[in-house]
Design a protein around this motif. Structure first.
Motif, mmCIF file in Angstrom:
data_model
loop_
_atom_site.group_PDB
_atom_site.id
_atom_site.type_symbol
_atom_site.label_atom_id
_atom_site.label_comp_id
_atom_site.label_asym_id
_atom_site.label_seq_id
_atom_site.Cartn_x
_atom_site.Cartn_y
_atom_site.Cartn_z
ATOM 1 N N VAL A 1 5.701 -3.617 4.512
ATOM 2 C CA VAL A 1 6.785 -2.672 4.799
ATOM 3 C C VAL A 1 7.591 -2.396 3.544
ATOM 4 N N HIS A 2 8.516 -1.447 3.689
ATOM 5 C CA HIS A 2 9.209 -0.914 2.516
ATOM 6 C C HIS A 2 10.383 -1.791 2.112
ATOM 7 N N ASP A 3 10.087 -2.848 1.369
ATOM 8 C CA ASP A 3 11.146 -3.765 0.939
ATOM 9 C C ASP A 3 11.716 -3.331 -0.405
ATOM 10 N N CYS A 4 12.197 -2.091 -0.466
ATOM 11 C CA CYS A 4 12.853 -1.638 -1.693
ATOM 12 C C CYS A 4 13.987 -2.598 -2.029
ATOM 13 N N PHE A 5 14.644 -3.109 -0.980
ATOM 14 C CA PHE A 5 15.661 -4.152 -1.122
ATOM 15 C C PHE A 5 15.430 -5.143 0.011
ATOM 16 N N SER A 6 15.839 -6.385 -0.208
ATOM 17 C CA SER A 6 15.568 -7.428 0.775
ATOM 18 C C SER A 6 16.164 -7.085 2.144
ATOM 19 N N ILE A 7 17.361 -6.479 2.141
ATOM 20 C CA ILE A 7 17.996 -6.128 3.417
ATOM 21 C C ILE A 7 17.140 -5.106 4.160
ATOM 22 N N THR A 8 16.467 -4.225 3.407
ATOM 23 C CA THR A 8 15.645 -3.204 4.056
ATOM 24 C C THR A 8 14.510 -3.855 4.829
ATOM 25 N N GLU A 9 13.859 -4.848 4.206
ATOM 26 C CA GLU A 9 12.768 -5.541 4.905
ATOM 27 C C GLU A 9 13.288 -6.233 6.171
ATOM 28 N N ALA A 10 14.445 -6.874 6.064
ATOM 29 C CA ALA A 10 14.999 -7.568 7.232
ATOM 30 C C ALA A 10 15.216 -6.582 8.382
ATOM 31 N N ILE A 11 15.740 -5.413 8.037
ATOM 32 C CA ILE A 11 16.013 -4.412 9.063
ATOM 33 C C ILE A 11 14.710 -3.832 9.620
ATOM 34 N N PHE A 12 13.703 -3.671 8.756
ATOM 35 C CA PHE A 12 12.380 -3.226 9.224
ATOM 36 C C PHE A 12 11.844 -4.177 10.303
ATOM 37 N N MET A 13 12.019 -5.484 10.107
ATOM 38 C CA MET A 13 11.476 -6.469 11.050
ATOM 39 C C MET A 13 12.060 -6.257 12.445
ATOM 40 N N GLU A 14 13.341 -5.881 12.497
ATOM 41 C CA GLU A 14 13.962 -5.651 13.807
ATOM 42 C C GLU A 14 13.565 -4.301 14.374
ATOM 43 N N ASP A 15 13.556 -3.274 13.512
ATOM 44 C CA ASP A 15 13.259 -1.924 14.015
ATOM 45 C C ASP A 15 11.790 -1.753 14.408
ATOM 46 N N LEU A 16 10.900 -2.506 13.759
ATOM 47 C CA LEU A 16 9.484 -2.442 14.151
ATOM 48 C C LEU A 16 9.205 -3.375 15.332
ATOM 49 N N GLN A 17 10.264 -4.005 15.836
ATOM 50 C CA GLN A 17 10.204 -4.896 17.002
ATOM 51 C C GLN A 17 9.395 -6.161 16.742
ATOM 52 N N PHE A 18 9.337 -6.578 15.465
ATOM 53 C CA PHE A 18 8.724 -7.871 15.142
ATOM 54 C C PHE A 18 9.702 -8.994 15.512
ATOM 55 N N SER A 19 10.996 -8.710 15.335
ATOM 56 C CA SER A 19 12.053 -9.691 15.649
ATOM 57 C C SER A 19 13.034 -9.045 16.606
ATOM 58 N N PRO A 20 13.660 -9.860 17.478
ATOM 59 C CA PRO A 20 14.680 -9.282 18.363
ATOM 60 C C PRO A 20 15.860 -8.770 17.536
ATOM 61 N N ARG A 21 16.516 -7.752 18.056
ATOM 62 C CA ARG A 21 17.659 -7.134 17.380
ATOM 63 C C ARG A 21 18.721 -8.176 17.041
ATOM 64 N N GLY A 22 19.140 -8.202 15.789
ATOM 65 C CA GLY A 22 20.206 -9.116 15.374
ATOM 66 C C GLY A 22 19.745 -10.550 15.141
ATOM 67 N N ARG A 23 18.421 -10.796 15.297
ATOM 68 C CA ARG A 23 17.961 -12.192 15.191
ATOM 69 C C ARG A 23 16.844 -12.390 14.178
ATOM 70 N N VAL A 24 16.718 -11.466 13.248
ATOM 71 C CA VAL A 24 15.661 -11.597 12.242
ATOM 72 C C VAL A 24 15.881 -12.844 11.381
ATOM 73 N N ARG A 25 17.153 -13.231 11.272
ATOM 74 C CA ARG A 25 17.473 -14.393 10.426
ATOM 75 C C ARG A 25 16.662 -15.628 10.837
ATOM 76 N N GLU A 26 16.537 -15.834 12.153
ATOM 77 C CA GLU A 26 15.776 -17.006 12.628
ATOM 78 C C GLU A 26 14.326 -16.929 12.159
ATOM 79 N N ASP A 27 13.708 -15.741 12.315
ATOM 80 C CA ASP A 27 12.301 -15.599 11.911
ATOM 81 C C ASP A 27 12.133 -15.768 10.403
ATOM 82 N N ILE A 28 13.072 -15.201 9.648
ATOM 83 C CA ILE A 28 12.989 -15.300 8.181
ATOM 84 C C ILE A 28 13.101 -16.767 7.775
ATOM 85 N N GLU A 29 14.109 -17.449 8.309
ATOM 86 C CA GLU A 29 14.375 -18.817 7.860
ATOM 87 C C GLU A 29 13.362 -19.812 8.436
ATOM 88 N N ASN A 30 12.666 -19.432 9.543
ATOM 89 C CA ASN A 30 11.605 -20.294 10.098
ATOM 90 C C ASN A 30 10.235 -20.007 9.497
#
Lengths: 472, 396
Positions: free
Chosen positions: B292-321
């Motif tokens: 995905v388009h990780d032009c910036f780290s925050i962009t990738e985090a937001i992609f994970m939620e918008d592509l429904q890989f992670s629940p909204r507002g909870r990408v932090r758990e997936d990233i840190e796990n």
């Protein structure tokens, strides 16, 4: 009676102690106190607009039919700047605009012209704005004594807070301070000559002329407002004129400095702030002659107490972090360019086309669904109706920060560039630079206000736009 | 919607240059390098190419590839769609094949950014505005790419109650993961591992984004050969099939006061459309890997939620796990991503597909993901809010 119906003033947020300049160069301090320093994005036009906004607080700007802008430091030598000011202030097009310049008497010249125009009945409400930001060479005395600031007066013939009782002018061919075409810095002739044969001779002559004309003695003046380039000269003039210290209006040397053409009007605003009905105020400018006015304060003065004015702006200040900041803000030292691509040349055509949006700061408000949006949108962002909107000025609205960044990559004279997405009270959002800010104090939800500033000067074009700042 | 691209077009060859500061290589050098690797991989002769699409922001016209490659008298179209340029060139080429007009076509994406003399991104802007540029005549607030995305990070931290330290750690872990993958990839611009401490202590570019939160600004080119799906096996035994091609272009969010600055609607919409086209019902389970388009780290985090890989507002758990690491449940940026592979704008969409293609063929070397089924790529062009996002799904 014709007179002042409203007043306002502006002093830049940043102040530089004179001792700091003296210490940097190892020269004598020109008195105590500090000088006001315009931010890098301010100039005489933006300061005049700020003072005018203060002056027009609670006033119907639609009734203003003249804007006279006085300065010796206009951003353009050829091109009127009062028109830019009138557009930024949203005064409409059916007004008389004029720039008064080239003399430290420019402000009183514009004031007298406004008075005459209202007296003659050709104009009803003239806004007179005076600002100066004069440049002095480094290490010289004027670098310490100069300051930046602005004042604005609204001249009309009803609800007058201070009537104009009389005026007296003297023209005196004399060269004491000057700038020739292309000079960036003020030149000055030997002071022993220019004080003795100029200031100390001409200003008393004109003041006596006015007092004689009105049959008044110096003791009958409540507040004496007269120009002085520094504290010592101002004090000496007070004695020469026969005024007691309590009659003499503060010359702003402690906190602002010599603001050139703007100084007499700034001092006058300072006098009006503390005056009461019945007070007689004498105002004298000096520069290639002298203009003296006699004002009489009415009880309407009490309705003008909510201005930021001189008092409010003097109190609202931040120390300039260093003398080096002053040098870079005034463009006095070569600074390494940011590692960014050159900007495109400003398109004057495009700036003209978008003047309502960019200079007057209008948004579009959908007449179908009420959604306010900026920049102006022809197709509504919410209900998608085409071309059904009214223009609404954003400057009048409350604004707060929705989100922001502090950008170190962006080219900025004062990094980091603090850039904020802001929410307008009337709906919608905008993206604006933040100025006069401490980066550490910027927070989501923080209230901010609009301020008219210069984005940049490039290839001969001054590009003005609005920024946001913490309320002062 | 009338049609679907699913299984109508196949990729039979791909090429990708080393990305990076290619001081000694011109645009032409990189275009030739990528195209000839793709020809060789597909086992075709340049004369077999019937039409071409080139994605670039900097170059103009189809001649940018016809001249170096000596592609004579065939139609070649230049395509530009911000950072989704390469993906959109690929999409247009695939549609021409699916329409039955051409059997074999070439897609090249490239950009030469490092001749600018700047460390950051230098895209010429138009003084008269339109589209991306809402303001005319050079009258607008200070804008840089990191600045625009940093406003999203500020808001994400505020909305979800993350302290600056917690927020920076969350996005910092995104970059730590991408550097770990990039270290395994000889074509990457940056092939070094970094620690979370290094990331968090790096100089701030645009608060809260630090140096390691920003992708590489690089030179590079990538190429693909597409054919009709029913002819794919004539060329190779392991062609990769296109399952979905979507682009969502927004026009509204920038001006709306109900936009939250913590998601990108265009990502969400292009994802939904792509999942529908590919028949994906549970993206977190069914998508095997993603670039995905990780032009910036925050962009990738937001992609994970918008592509429904992670629940909204909870990408932090997936990233840190470690859910998105090579060993995790859904590896993201297996080739190092924009962060480490680099981001020559027109090339990136095609480069992402190159990694998916190699992974699906089992040729990803040390980075090989075990038995991936579907690979997803997604690019974000422009700056949210109001941007264009491509989502492509490929598989066996």
């Amino acid at each position: 009676m014709v007179g002042i119906t409203s007043y306002g003033a502006y002093i830049p947020l940043y102040r530089l102690p004179r001792s700091e300049i003296a210490k940097t160069w190892g020269v004598a301090a020109q008195g105590a106190g500090e000088r006001a320093v315009a931010n890098f994005d301010e100039d005489s036009l933006t300061m005049a607009v700020a003072a005018s906004m203060d002056c027009l607080k609670g006033r119907d700007r639609g009734k203003v039919d003249g804007l006279f802008l006085a300065t010796t430091t206009a951003p353009y030598v050829e091109k009127q700047v009062s028109t830019i000011g009138a557009t930024a202030l949203d005064l409409g097009r059916s007004i008389r605009t004029a720039d008064f310049t080239n003399s430290l008497r420019a402000a009183t010249a514009s004031l007298l012209s406004a008075i005459d125009a209202v007296k003659a009945g050709s104009l009803k409400n003239v806004l007179v704005a005076a600002a100066d930001s004069r440049q002095a060479q480094t290490q010289g005395g004027m670098e310490q004594t100069f300051g930046d600031g602005a004042a604005a007066l609204l001249i009309g013939d009803s609800d007058v807070a201070a009537t104009i009782e009389a005026s007296y002018s003297l023209s005196d061919e004399f060269t004491d301070v000057w700038r020739a075409y292309g000079d960036n810095f003020v030149r000055a002739w030997e002071e022993r000559f220019t004080i003795d044969e100029g200031y100390n001779r001409v200003l008393p002559e004109a003041v006596s002329g006015l007092l004689k004309k009105c049959g008044l003695s110096p003791q009958e003046i409540n507040k004496a407002v007269f120009y002085g380039s520094n504290e010592r000269r101002h004090k000496g003039m007070g004695k020469l004129l026969g005024f007691k210290p309590e009659q003499i209006q503060d010359g702003l040397f402690a906190g602002v400095g010599d603001t050139g053409a703007a100084l007499p009007l700034m001092m006058l605003v300072g006098a009006l702030e503390t005056s009461k009905a019945g007070d007689k105020i004498l105002v004298a400018s000096y520069g290639n002659g002298c203009d003296v006015l006699l004002l009489s304060v009415t009880d309407r003065i009490n309705q003008l107490r909510n201005r930021q004015g001189i008092k409010g702006h003097l109190a609202s200040k931040k120390p300039l972090a260093s003398y080096q900041k002053y040098l870079t803000w005034r463009g006095l030292v070569p600074v390494a360019p940011a590692s960014r691509p050159d900007r495109d040349a400003t398109s004057i055509t495009a700036v003209w086309r978008e003047r309502a949006q960019n200079i007057a700061l209008y948004s579009s408000k959908c007449k179908s669904c009420g959604a306010q949006q900026y920049p102006i949108q022809r197709v509504c962002v919410k209900c998608h109706v085409k071309d059904n909107y009214e223009l609404v000025r954003l400057v009048d609205q409350k604004v707060k920060i929705f989100t922001f960044t502090q950008d170190n990559l962006a080219a900025s004279v004062d990094p980091p560039a603090v850039v904020a997405v802001v929410e307008f009270e009337g709906g919608g959002r905008g993206y604006f630079d933040m100025t006069d800010r401490d980066p550490q104090e910027v927070k989501v939800g923080m209230p901010v206000e609009f301020t008219f500033r210069k984005l940049y000067f490039d290839r001969g074009v001054h590009n003005y736009y609005w920024k946001v700042m913490p309320p002062r | 919607m009338a049609g679907s691209i699913k299984d109508r077009v196949a990729i039979i060859g791909m090429g990708c240059t080393k990305f990076g500061e290619r001081w000694d290589a011109s645009c032409n050098d990189m275009i030739i390098e990528a195209a000839y690797e793709a020809y060789e991989d597909a086992g075709i002769d340049p004369k077999d190419i019937e039409a071409g699409w080139v994605g670039t922001l900097g170059g103009t016209t189809g001649m940018t590839i016809s001249k170096p490659l000596k592609l004579q008298y065939i139609p070649i179209t230049r395509c530009e769609n911000g950072c989704a340029t390469g993906s959109d060139a690929f999409r247009n080429a695939a549609y021409a094949v699916a329409a039955g007009i051409y059997d074999i076509v070439l897609v090249v994406g490239y950009e030469k950014l490092k001749d600018s003399g700047f460390s950051g991104l230098a895209i010429p802007t138009s003084g008269s505005g339109g589209g991306l540029n809402d303001f005319a005549g050079g009258v607008q607030a200070t804008t840089t790419a990191p600045g625009m995305f940093a406003t999203m990070a500020t808001k994400y931290f505020e909305r979800y109650g993350l302290s600056p330290e917690e927020g920076k750690r969350m996005i910092g872990m995104v970059s730590v993961k991408s550097h770990a993958n990039g270290a395994l990839n000889p074509k990457c611009h940056f092939q070094n591992e970094v620690t979370i401490e290094q990331v968090m202590k790096a100089p701030i570019i645009s608060w809260p984004l630090g140096l390691f939160d920003c992708c590489g600004v690089s030179d590079g080119a990538a190429a693909a050969i597409l054919v009709r799906a029913d002819r794919a096996k004539e060329f190779r035994k392991d062609p990769i099939y296109v399952k979905a091609l979507q682009i969502s272009t927004g026009g509204e969010n920038r001006f709306r006061d109900d936009y939250d600055y913590t998601h990108v609607e265009e990502i969400y919409r292009s994802g939904i459309a792509a999942y529908k086209e590919a028949g994906v019902t549970n993206p977190r389970e069914e998508i095997g890997m993603a670039e995905v388009h990780d032009c910036f780290s925050i962009t990738e985090a937001i992609f994970m939620e918008d592509l429904q890989f992670s629940p909204r507002g909870r990408v932090r758990e997936d990233i840190e796990n470690g859910f998105f690491t090579l060993e995790g449940g859904l590896p993201v940026q297996p080739d190092g991503g924009l962060k480490c592979f680099g981001h020559p704008i027109g090339a990136s969409g095609v480069r992402m597909l190159y990694e998916m293609y190699k992974q699906l063929q089992g040729k990803a070397g040390q980075r090989q993901i075990k038995n991936p089924k579907l690979g997803l790529t997604s690019n974000l062009g422009g700056e949210p809010p109001g941007c264009c996002v491509s989502t492509i799904i490929v598989g066996h």
